[in-house]
Design a protein around this motif. Structure first.
Motif, short mmCIF file in Angstrom:
data_model
loop_
_atom_site.label_atom_id
_atom_site.label_comp_id
_atom_site.label_asym_id
_atom_site.label_seq_id
_atom_site.Cartn_x
_atom_site.Cartn_y
_atom_site.Cartn_z
N TYR A 218 15.57 11.43 -5.04
CA TYR A 218 15.31 10.37 -4.24
C TYR A 218 14.32 10.68 -3.43
N ALA A 219 13.36 9.68 -3.05
CA ALA A 219 12.31 9.67 -1.98
C ALA A 219 12.64 8.61 -1.11
N SER A 220 12.97 8.80 0.07
CA SER A 220 13.32 7.75 0.85
C SER A 220 13.06 8.08 2.46
N GLU A 221 12.72 7.02 2.93
CA GLU A 221 12.69 6.93 4.36
C GLU A 221 13.82 6.30 5.33
N SER A 222 14.04 5.19 4.87
CA SER A 222 14.92 4.46 5.80
C SER A 222 16.47 4.24 5.08
N GLY A 223 16.59 5.12 3.87
CA GLY A 223 17.82 5.34 3.43
C GLY A 223 18.48 4.55 2.07
N ASN A 224 17.57 3.35 1.84
CA ASN A 224 17.88 2.62 0.75
C ASN A 224 17.78 3.40 -0.81
N THR B 182 8.09 3.18 -1.28
CA THR B 182 6.73 3.30 -0.94
C THR B 182 6.86 3.05 0.41
N TRP B 183 6.01 3.93 1.39
CA TRP B 183 6.01 3.45 2.67
C TRP B 183 4.31 3.40 2.92
N GLY B 184 4.15 3.32 4.33
CA GLY B 184 2.72 3.38 4.93
C GLY B 184 2.18 2.05 4.08
N GLU B 185 0.71 2.59 3.53
CA GLU B 185 0.02 1.60 2.90
C GLU B 185 0.11 2.23 1.34
N GLY B 186 1.14 2.23 0.70
CA GLY B 186 1.13 2.76 -0.75
C GLY B 186 1.37 4.23 -0.43
N GLU B 187 1.94 4.79 0.49
CA GLU B 187 2.09 6.25 0.46
C GLU B 187 3.84 6.57 0.14
N ALA C 22 12.05 1.96 -8.77
CA ALA C 22 10.94 1.93 -7.61
C ALA C 22 11.33 0.94 -6.75
N LEU C 23 11.39 1.34 -5.23
CA LEU C 23 11.76 0.42 -4.27
C LEU C 23 10.43 0.10 -3.45
N GLY C 24 10.28 -1.30 -3.08
CA GLY C 24 9.01 -1.40 -2.24
C GLY C 24 9.32 -2.92 -1.69
N ASP C 25 8.28 -3.63 -1.48
CA ASP C 25 8.21 -4.78 -0.62
C ASP C 25 6.94 -5.50 -0.98
N THR C 26 7.00 -6.68 -1.69
CA THR C 26 5.97 -7.33 -2.43
C THR C 26 4.77 -7.90 -1.26
N ALA C 27 5.53 -7.83 -0.13
CA ALA C 27 4.33 -8.13 1.06
C ALA C 27 3.26 -7.08 1.02
N TYR C 28 3.45 -5.93 0.63
CA TYR C 28 2.53 -4.89 0.56
C TYR C 28 1.41 -4.80 -0.53
N ALA C 29 0.16 -4.66 -0.30
CA ALA C 29 -0.73 -4.82 -1.64
C ALA C 29 -0.27 -3.60 -2.55
N GLU C 30 0.31 -2.58 -2.05
CA GLU C 30 0.45 -1.39 -2.87
C GLU C 30 1.93 -1.61 -3.33
N PHE C 31 2.56 -2.47 -4.04
CA PHE C 31 3.69 -2.68 -4.28
C PHE C 31 4.06 -1.62 -5.18
N CYS C 32 5.39 -0.88 -4.76
CA CYS C 32 5.96 0.23 -5.44
C CYS C 32 5.01 1.20 -5.94
N THR D 134 8.91 6.53 11.54
CA THR D 134 7.60 5.90 12.00
C THR D 134 7.67 4.54 11.07
N TYR D 135 6.81 3.62 11.50
CA TYR D 135 7.03 2.40 10.69
C TYR D 135 5.54 1.54 11.08
C1 LIG Z 1 6.28 0.56 7.60
C2 LIG Z 1 6.67 0.33 6.20
C3 LIG Z 1 5.49 0.29 5.45
C4 LIG Z 1 6.02 0.07 3.98
N1 LIG Z 1 5.04 0.28 2.83
C5 LIG Z 1 5.14 -0.30 1.70
C6 LIG Z 1 4.22 -0.25 0.62
O1 LIG Z 1 2.87 0.19 1.09
N2 LIG Z 1 4.49 -0.88 -0.62
C7 LIG Z 1 5.69 -1.02 -0.99
O2 LIG Z 1 5.80 -1.63 -1.91
N3 LIG Z 1 6.68 -1.21 0.07
C8 LIG Z 1 6.71 -0.78 1.23
N4 LIG Z 1 7.55 -0.55 2.22
C9 LIG Z 1 8.96 -1.16 1.77
C10 LIG Z 1 9.73 -0.22 1.54
O3 LIG Z 1 9.57 0.51 0.34
C11 LIG Z 1 11.26 -0.67 1.31
O4 LIG Z 1 11.73 -1.13 2.78
C12 LIG Z 1 12.09 0.32 0.63
O5 LIG Z 1 13.46 -0.37 0.37
C13 LIG Z 1 12.51 1.35 1.72
O6 LIG Z 1 13.36 2.11 0.87
P1 LIG Z 1 13.86 3.68 1.56
O7 LIG Z 1 15.03 3.28 2.46
O8 LIG Z 1 14.77 4.48 0.54
O9 LIG Z 1 12.86 4.48 2.37
C14 LIG Z 1 7.10 -0.29 3.56
C15 LIG Z 1 8.20 -0.64 4.59
C16 LIG Z 1 7.96 -0.43 5.94
C17 LIG Z 1 9.04 -0.43 7.01
#
Ligand SMILES: Cc1cc2nc3c(=O)[nH]c(=O)nc-3n(C[C@H](O)[C@H](O)[C@H](O)COP(=O)(O)O)c2cc1C
Ligand SMILES: Cc1cc2nc3c(=O)[nH]c(=O)nc-3n(C[C@H](O)[C@H](O)[C@H](O)COP(=O)(O)OP(=O)(O)OC[C@H]3O[C@@H](n4cnc5c(N)ncnc54)[C@H](O)[C@@H]3O)c2cc1C
Length: 583
Positions: free
Chosen positions: A68-74, A118-123, A152-162, A582-583
């Motif tokens: 698993y590759a996780s930052e906030s634990g999901n 995925t975190w940051g802007e697609g990182e 894959a976990l992500g957020d559709t609000a980000y351009a680089e979704f998942c 970081t966020y």
């Molecule tokens: C600061 C921040 C940046 C993020 N950037 C992206 C992103 O670029 N693309 C994406 O699909 N999701 C993004 N996400 C959403 C995370 O991937 C999502 O919250 C995920 O469930 C986190 O999983 P984790 O708890 O295993 O780290 C971002 C979330 C945060 C808080």
């Protein structure tokens, strides 16, 4: 490797628990199994009894590697859910945090699953960057015949979704792996799709008729529920704007009180806060959609739907459900991705109006997600309270004044005496070390919040290790968050040193990374002595600049080449002495 740390409640002294964790934490499954058997045997021998033999499985369980590759634990939590389900179905899972991944572990895996956020802007999540770059780099061993699947976990609000899950999925296939379950890309409301994917993955990965047993597939109802059952109500008992009235920022200190005791939290954990939308925004949205009179929809939108996010998926849904020609053209000509930047759902409806009913409008929204806030207090000092530090997000784009949903809910609509819904989001990767270790904390802006918890905890536990805080914001006079707390802590010794950077007090902007550079000799001395280095706050610029400053500090103080200095920081990361939230 599956970590199974001994809990603090175990019947041992604190130092013994630390010692046990050091041995048991990194032990392999084999080593732990041996230890368990050995200890059981010892007791049985002492009692003169014959040790009970575990029932032999019909067939040895087949190994499954879960990374698993996780930052906030999901993703980490889902890796645990998958392991549980796999174990029930004739598989023997090993869970590996990508932070600890050695690529050779992949070649020996027969079955391999990645759960990646995925975190940051697609990182990748910060901890996973090293292993991720190795996986994407040259000289990676082939994975011929390895059966794999990716969630894959992500957020559709980000351009680089998942983006990271997608890239890992492609990479494993390119390396010769055999995809046996299709990737699923999850949005913030991931519990249900992730639960379903876990069911599908276990079904595909489990050995046929595992050991003669019937395959037991949990289709994910449990993880879906389990993720939401710890939400509690709290009362706001303190509400203070920590910026002066002349500041251009607003940062609210909230003290929350919990009936029946605060939920268990540790310094470094966050609270998920469940916000409500701005009624004025919802009214504007309903007006733009021609649905002003719909009180039921209005109430639902305020309470529980994400009515601000505009993603590519929303634009696609709008085009297909309304048949709006201009929106279709925007998509077909590939301009939609650019058009949505800085815009919200209301812009789509207002710019491309068309007859809508409640169901069509609702279908453009997703459930309203909670926002995380670092806990700024230690229970040892504040008892049954939890403190938060929340900065109001306000900006203008495309001619419209915008407000962050949760931060403006707090800054504009909540007051002392109101109640909020929250849930603890543990972060064991951002915890305090043993009390005799030195710590360096870099937390500009709201990044300072967890360090208030750290300092309170260190005071309460009479920790002997030194602590050094780097803080920064715009102006000393208007934006010095928790100034009195730091002064007290410096006086009573809970804080050993503090360096501050107020970027807008001087003609040349000074940030925390400049202060790190100024203090580089002592900084490296602390790190050489075993100090831990913590960074919290802005991920876009600050966290990268701070890391780069530390690399340069190593190079300068120790006369190292840039590569060797980079390696020194990588070593800190590997030793889990460079920790980020970081966020
Ligand atoms: C600061 C921040 C940046 C993020 N950037 C992206 C992103 O670029 N693309 C994406 O699909 N999701 C993004 N996400 C959403 C995370 O991937 C999502 O919250 C995920 O469930 C986190 O999983 P984790 O708890 O295993 O780290 C971002 C979330 C945060 C808080
Ligand atoms: C682990 C963790 C801990 C956190 N701790 C804290 C904390 O202690 N204190 C704190 O204040 N926050 C903290 N945050 C951030 C917090 O969770 C929220 O993201 C933040 O408060 C904004 O949420 P919101 O609902 O107000 O804004 P949202 O409605 O979510 O809007 C934010 C979005 O608005 C857009 N945006 C913002 N500013 C601009 C701009 N200038 N121009 C264009 N678009 C912009 C961006 O798309 C951004 O993603 C933390 C986050 C995490 C993940």
């Amino acid at each position: 490797m599956e970590m199974s740390p001994i809990p603090k409640t175990a019947p041992f002294a604190e130092e013994e628990i630390d010692l046990l964790n050091r041995v048991v934490g990194p032990a392999s499954a084999n080593q732990r199994a041996w230890l368990a058997g050995f200890l059981a045997g010892l007791d049985a021998a002492a009692a003169g009894a014959v040790a009970p033999q575990p029932a032999a499985p019909a067939r040895p369980a087949e190994p499954l590697t879960i990374v698993y590759a996780s930052e906030s634990g999901n993703s980490e939590k889902l890796a645990g859910d998958l392991a549980k389900s796999a174990r029930k179905n004739g598989l023997k899972p090993t869970i590996i945090d990508m932070a600890d991944l050695d690529l050779s572990a992949l070649t020996t895996a027969k079955r391999l699953v990645f759960i990646a956020a995925t975190w940051g802007e697609g990182e990748p999540p910060a901890r996973a960057i090293r292993a991720y770059n190795e996986l994407m780099g040259e000289g990676v061993p082939r994975l011929e015949g390895v059966e794999f699947g990716v969630l894959a976990l992500g957020d559709t609000a980000y351009a680089e979704f998942c983006a990271i899950g997608k890239k890992i999925d492609e990479r494993l296939a390119a390396l010769g792996g055999k995809r046996i379950v299709d990737r699923v890309d999850c949005d913030l409301d991931f519990a249900e799709p992730a639960g379903r994917w876990i069911g599908d993955a276990v079904k595909a990965l489990a050995p046929p008729n595992a050991g003669g047993r019937v395959i037991e597939v949990d289709f994910g109802a449990k993880p879906a529920l389990a993720l939401n059952n710890d939400v509690v109500e709290a009362e706001i008992i303190e509400y203070v704007d920590l910026n002066s009235s002349r500041s251009d920022k607003e940062t609210i200190h909230l003290a929350l009180s919990f009936e029946g005791g605060a939920p268990a939290y540790e310094p470094g954990d966050s609270l998920d806060l469940y916000p409500e939308n701005d009624p004025a925004y919802v009214d504007d949205l309903l007006r733009a959609a021609g649905l002003s009179g719909d009180e039921k929809l209005r109430a639902e939108f305020i309470k529980s739907r994400d009515v601000t996010t505009l993603s590519l998926k929303t634009v696609e849904t709008y085009a297909s459900s309304t048949g709006h020609q201009y929106v279709r053209t925007l998509l077909d000509e590939g301009q939609a991705k650019e058009w949505i930047v800085g815009r919200q759902l209301i812009d789509l409806i207002a710019t491309f109006p068309i007859a809508l009913d409640a169901e069509k409008l609702r279908a453009l929204t997703r459930p309203l997600a909670p926002r995380a806030y670092s806990i700024a207090s230690s229970r040892r000092e504040v008892g049954d309270e939890a403190h938060l530090l929340i900065s109001a997000v306000r900006y203008e784009s495309h001619g419209r004044a915008r407000k962050g949903v949760a931060s403006s809910y707090v800054a504009e609509r909540l007051k002392r005496g109101d109640r909020v819904r929250v849930k603890v989001k543990p972060n064991k990767h951002f915890a305090l070390p043993a009390p005799d270790k030195d710590i360096i904390m870099v937390g500009p802006g709201t990044g300072v919040a967890p360090f208030r918890a750290f300092v309170q905890e260190r005071r309460a536990t009479e920790a002997t290790g030194r602590s050094w805080l780097f803080f920064g914001d715009r102006h000393f006079t208007h934006d010095f968050l928790y100034q009195l707390d730091w002064q007290d802590a410096l006086k009573d010794g809970a804080l050993t040193r503090m360096d501050v950077a107020f970027s807008r007090d001087t003609p040349e902007k000074i940030y925390v990374q400049h202060k790190l550079w100024d203090r580089r000799a002592e900084l490296i001395e602390w790190l050489d002595g075993g100090a831990l280095f913590y960074v919290c706050g802005d991920a876009k610029a600050m966290a990268k600049d701070v890391r780069a400053a530390l690399v340069r500090a190593y190079a300068d103080v120790k006369a190292l080449s840039p590569e060797a200095a980079e390696q020194a920081v990588v070593t800190l990361e590997r030793e889990k002495r460079y920790l980020q939230d970081t966020y």
